[in-house]
Design a protein around this motif. Sequence first.
Motif, PDB file in Angstrom:
ATOM      1  N   GLU A 150      -5.622 -20.340-123.062  1.00 12.25           N
ATOM      2  CA  GLU A 150      -5.668 -18.886-122.931  1.00 12.25           C
ATOM      3  C   GLU A 150      -5.878 -18.310-124.329  1.00 12.25           C
ATOM      4  OE1 GLU A 150      -3.224 -16.220-120.070  1.00 12.25           O
ATOM      5  OE2 GLU A 150      -2.037 -16.448-121.902  1.00 12.25           O
ATOM      6  N   GLY A 151      -7.081 -17.825-124.581  1.00 12.70           N
ATOM      7  CA  GLY A 151      -7.436 -17.437-125.947  1.00 12.70           C
ATOM      8  C   GLY A 151      -7.485 -18.710-126.768  1.00 12.70           C
ATOM      9  N   GLU A 152      -6.656 -18.794-127.792  1.00  6.78           N
ATOM     10  CA  GLU A 152      -6.527 -20.030-128.564  1.00  6.78           C
ATOM     11  C   GLU A 152      -5.264 -20.801-128.204  1.00  6.78           C
ATOM     12  OE1 GLU A 152      -6.873 -19.634-132.803  1.00  6.78           O
ATOM     13  OE2 GLU A 152      -9.055 -19.508-132.657  1.00  6.78           O
ATOM     14  N   ASP A 153      -4.425 -20.235-127.369  1.00  5.95           N
ATOM     15  CA  ASP A 153      -3.153 -20.867-127.022  1.00  5.95           C
ATOM     16  C   ASP A 153      -3.329 -21.901-125.922  1.00  5.95           C
ATOM     17  OD1 ASP A 153      -2.036 -19.136-128.837  1.00  5.95           O
ATOM     18  OD2 ASP A 153      -1.140 -17.820-127.322  1.00  5.95           O
ATOM     19  N   ILE A 154      -2.547 -22.972-126.019  1.00  2.00           N
ATOM     20  CA  ILE A 154      -2.514 -24.002-124.982  1.00  2.00           C
ATOM     21  C   ILE A 154      -1.202 -23.810-124.227  1.00  2.00           C
ATOM     22  CG2 ILE A 154      -2.414 -26.478-124.514  1.00  2.00           C
ATOM     23  CD1 ILE A 154      -3.896 -25.498-127.729  1.00  2.00           C
ATOM     24  N   ILE A 155      -1.302 -23.724-122.899  1.00  2.21           N
ATOM     25  CA  ILE A 155      -0.136 -23.505-122.056  1.00  2.21           C
ATOM     26  C   ILE A 155       0.100 -24.766-121.232  1.00  2.21           C
ATOM     27  CG2 ILE A 155       0.933 -22.036-120.300  1.00  2.21           C
ATOM     28  CD1 ILE A 155       0.040 -20.500-122.857  1.00  2.21           C
ATOM     29  N   ILE A 156       1.336 -25.257-121.251  1.00  2.00           N
ATOM     30  CA  ILE A 156       1.699 -26.407-120.425  1.00  2.00           C
ATOM     31  C   ILE A 156       2.948 -26.057-119.622  1.00  2.00           C
ATOM     32  CG2 ILE A 156       0.653 -28.079-121.986  1.00  2.00           C
ATOM     33  CD1 ILE A 156       3.482 -28.811-122.919  1.00  2.00           C
ATOM     34  N   ARG A 157       3.071 -26.677-118.451  1.00  2.00           N
ATOM     35  CA  ARG A 157       4.225 -26.422-117.591  1.00  2.00           C
ATOM     36  C   ARG A 157       5.369 -27.353-117.972  1.00  2.00           C
ATOM     37  NH1 ARG A 157       3.172 -26.344-112.134  1.00  2.00           N
ATOM     38  NH2 ARG A 157       5.193 -27.163-111.632  1.00  2.00           N
ATOM     39  N   ILE A 158       6.579 -26.912-117.724  1.00  2.00           N
ATOM     40  CA  ILE A 158       7.757 -27.756-117.916  1.00  2.00           C
ATOM     41  C   ILE A 158       8.634 -27.635-116.674  1.00  2.00           C
ATOM     42  CG2 ILE A 158       7.749 -27.738-120.438  1.00  2.00           C
ATOM     43  CD1 ILE A 158       9.811 -25.525-120.405  1.00  2.00           C
ATOM     44  N   HIS A 159       9.497 -28.613-116.487  1.00  2.00           N
ATOM     45  CA  HIS A 159      10.422 -28.566-115.364  1.00  2.00           C
ATOM     46  C   HIS A 159      11.808 -28.968-115.840  1.00  2.00           C
ATOM     47  CE1 HIS A 159      10.223 -32.949-115.039  1.00  2.00           C
ATOM     48  NE2 HIS A 159       8.927 -32.812-115.243  1.00  2.00           N
ATOM     49  N   GLU A 160      12.794 -28.473-115.122  1.00  2.00           N
ATOM     50  CA  GLU A 160      14.189 -28.730-115.460  1.00  2.00           C
ATOM     51  C   GLU A 160      14.460 -30.227-115.550  1.00  2.00           C
ATOM     52  OE1 GLU A 160      18.438 -27.027-115.195  1.00  2.00           O
ATOM     53  OE2 GLU A 160      16.708 -25.938-114.498  1.00  2.00           O
ATOM     54  N   GLY A 161      15.133 -30.631-116.604  1.00  2.00           N
ATOM     55  CA  GLY A 161      15.503 -32.023-116.774  1.00  2.00           C
ATOM     56  C   GLY A 161      14.435 -32.871-117.440  1.00  2.00           C
ATOM     57  N   VAL A 205       3.739 -34.023-109.863  1.00  2.00           N
ATOM     58  CA  VAL A 205       4.789 -34.530-108.986  1.00  2.00           C
ATOM     59  C   VAL A 205       5.448 -33.346-108.297  1.00  2.00           C
ATOM     60  CG1 VAL A 205       5.227 -36.623-110.322  1.00  2.00           C
ATOM     61  CG2 VAL A 205       6.451 -34.543-110.883  1.00  2.00           C
ATOM     62  N   GLY A 206       6.331 -33.630-107.344  1.00  2.00           N
ATOM     63  CA  GLY A 206       6.925 -32.592-106.526  1.00  2.00           C
ATOM     64  C   GLY A 206       8.010 -31.761-107.182  1.00  2.00           C
ATOM     65  N   ARG A 207       8.119 -31.801-108.487  1.00  3.08           N
ATOM     66  CA  ARG A 207       9.137 -30.985-109.159  1.00  3.08           C
ATOM     67  C   ARG A 207       8.613 -29.559-109.367  1.00  3.08           C
ATOM     68  NH1 ARG A 207      11.026 -34.936-114.058  1.00  3.08           N
ATOM     69  NH2 ARG A 207      12.041 -36.501-112.783  1.00  3.08           N
ATOM     70  N   PRO A 208       9.450 -28.581-109.096  1.00  2.00           N
ATOM     71  CA  PRO A 208       9.001 -27.203-109.309  1.00  2.00           C
ATOM     72  C   PRO A 208       8.927 -26.867-110.805  1.00  2.00           C
ATOM     73  CG  PRO A 208      11.287 -27.228-108.595  1.00  2.00           C
ATOM     74  CD  PRO A 208      10.797 -28.649-108.531  1.00  2.00           C
ATOM     75  N   MET A 209       7.972 -26.043-111.135  1.00  2.00           N
ATOM     76  CA  MET A 209       7.835 -25.582-112.516  1.00  2.00           C
ATOM     77  C   MET A 209       8.979 -24.622-112.815  1.00  2.00           C
ATOM     78  SD  MET A 209       4.608 -23.564-114.169  1.00  2.00           S
ATOM     79  CE  MET A 209       4.964 -22.205-115.262  1.00  2.00           C
ATOM     80  N   THR A 210       9.722 -24.906-113.864  1.00  2.00           N
ATOM     81  CA  THR A 210      10.834 -24.021-114.234  1.00  2.00           C
ATOM     82  C   THR A 210      10.531 -23.240-115.501  1.00  2.00           C
ATOM     83  OG1 THR A 210      11.920 -25.834-115.409  1.00  2.00           O
ATOM     84  CG2 THR A 210      12.573 -25.465-113.110  1.00  2.00           C
ATOM     85  N   GLY A 211       9.398 -23.528-116.119  1.00  2.00           N
ATOM     86  CA  GLY A 211       9.033 -22.813-117.332  1.00  2.00           C
ATOM     87  C   GLY A 211       7.688 -23.280-117.829  1.00  2.00           C
ATOM     88  N   ALA A 212       7.308 -22.725-118.952  1.00  2.00           N
ATOM     89  CA  ALA A 212       6.049 -23.102-119.589  1.00  2.00           C
ATOM     90  C   ALA A 212       6.231 -23.026-121.093  1.00  2.00           C
ATOM     91  CB  ALA A 212       4.919 -22.173-119.144  1.00  2.00           C
ATOM     92  N   LEU A 213       5.435 -23.817-121.787  1.00  2.00           N
ATOM     93  CA  LEU A 213       5.391 -23.774-123.250  1.00  2.00           C
ATOM     94  C   LEU A 213       4.037 -23.233-123.680  1.00  2.00           C
ATOM     95  CD1 LEU A 213       6.859 -27.243-124.336  1.00  2.00           C
ATOM     96  CD2 LEU A 213       7.965 -25.013-124.533  1.00  2.00           C
ATOM     97  N   ARG A 214       4.067 -22.418-124.706  1.00  2.00           N
ATOM     98  CA  ARG A 214       2.843 -21.901-125.323  1.00  2.00           C
ATOM     99  C   ARG A 214       2.716 -22.549-126.698  1.00  2.00           C
ATOM    100  NH1 ARG A 214       0.077 -17.367-124.384  1.00  2.00           N
ATOM    101  NH2 ARG A 214       1.798 -16.494-123.171  1.00  2.00           N
ATOM    102  N   ILE A 215       1.624 -23.262-126.901  1.00  2.00           N
ATOM    103  CA  ILE A 215       1.358 -23.871-128.202  1.00  2.00           C
ATOM    104  C   ILE A 215       0.383 -22.977-128.941  1.00  2.00           C
ATOM    105  CG2 ILE A 215       0.473 -25.890-129.436  1.00  2.00           C
ATOM    106  CD1 ILE A 215       1.116 -27.510-126.840  1.00  2.00           C
ATOM    107  N   ARG A 216       0.818 -22.478-130.101  1.00  2.00           N
ATOM    108  CA  ARG A 216      -0.044 -21.654-130.959  1.00  2.00           C
ATOM    109  C   ARG A 216      -0.616 -22.556-132.038  1.00  2.00           C
ATOM    110  NH1 ARG A 216       2.240 -16.103-130.353  1.00  2.00           N
ATOM    111  NH2 ARG A 216       1.264 -15.650-128.358  1.00  2.00           N
ATOM    112  N   PRO A 217      -1.917 -22.823-131.982  1.00  2.00           N
ATOM    113  CA  PRO A 217      -2.511 -23.782-132.922  1.00  2.00           C
ATOM    114  C   PRO A 217      -2.587 -23.249-134.346  1.00  2.00           C
ATOM    115  CG  PRO A 217      -4.043 -23.235-131.138  1.00  2.00           C
ATOM    116  CD  PRO A 217      -2.870 -22.334-131.008  1.00  2.00           C
ATOM    117  N   ASP A 218      -2.155 -24.053-135.280  1.00  2.00           N
ATOM    118  CA  ASP A 218      -2.378 -23.785-136.701  1.00  2.00           C
ATOM    119  C   ASP A 218      -3.570 -24.603-137.178  1.00  2.00           C
ATOM    120  OD1 ASP A 218      -0.429 -21.906-137.153  1.00  2.00           O
ATOM    121  OD2 ASP A 218       1.045 -23.330-137.894  1.00  2.00           O
TER     122      ASP A 218
END
Length: 156
Positions: free
Chosen positions: A52-63, A123-136
Amino acid sequence: MDQDGIRRPAGRHMWELDRAEALELLATVPLGRIVFTQHALPAVRPVNHLVEGEDIIIRIHEGGALASLAAPADAPGVVVAYEADVIDPHTHLGWSVVVTGYARPVADAEDLGRYADLLRPWVGRPMTGALRIRPDLVTGFRLEAAPPPPALAVGG
């Protein structure tokens, strides 16, 4: 061997990518690898992403290992690297991009809802958040077939 005494495969050239082209290529694939620190050691996880723009977005899950990536509130984030590539296993042609920057959890609920729709889980785990990586730092290369050598003129 070439003039430097290094044996290189014939028929391929490696070209450095500029930042814009590297990020553009990264956006064409859904899968990459995030490199982060876990228990003071390097760790790597395959993840799906979007750009998204220059940012890389990845999903995360609890645990999950990535859910523990949290920076102090006054820090720009946690330093990570992100790599994706498309290299043909037979011709060894393709590209690779590495992004190094800061990752922070996405806090905006509207953004999280949109990312949950766009990032499909493996996998069947629900997404509980996301990380935004801002590239340097963004680096990349393309491996392409070398053009054939020019034909020698015969006769005269």
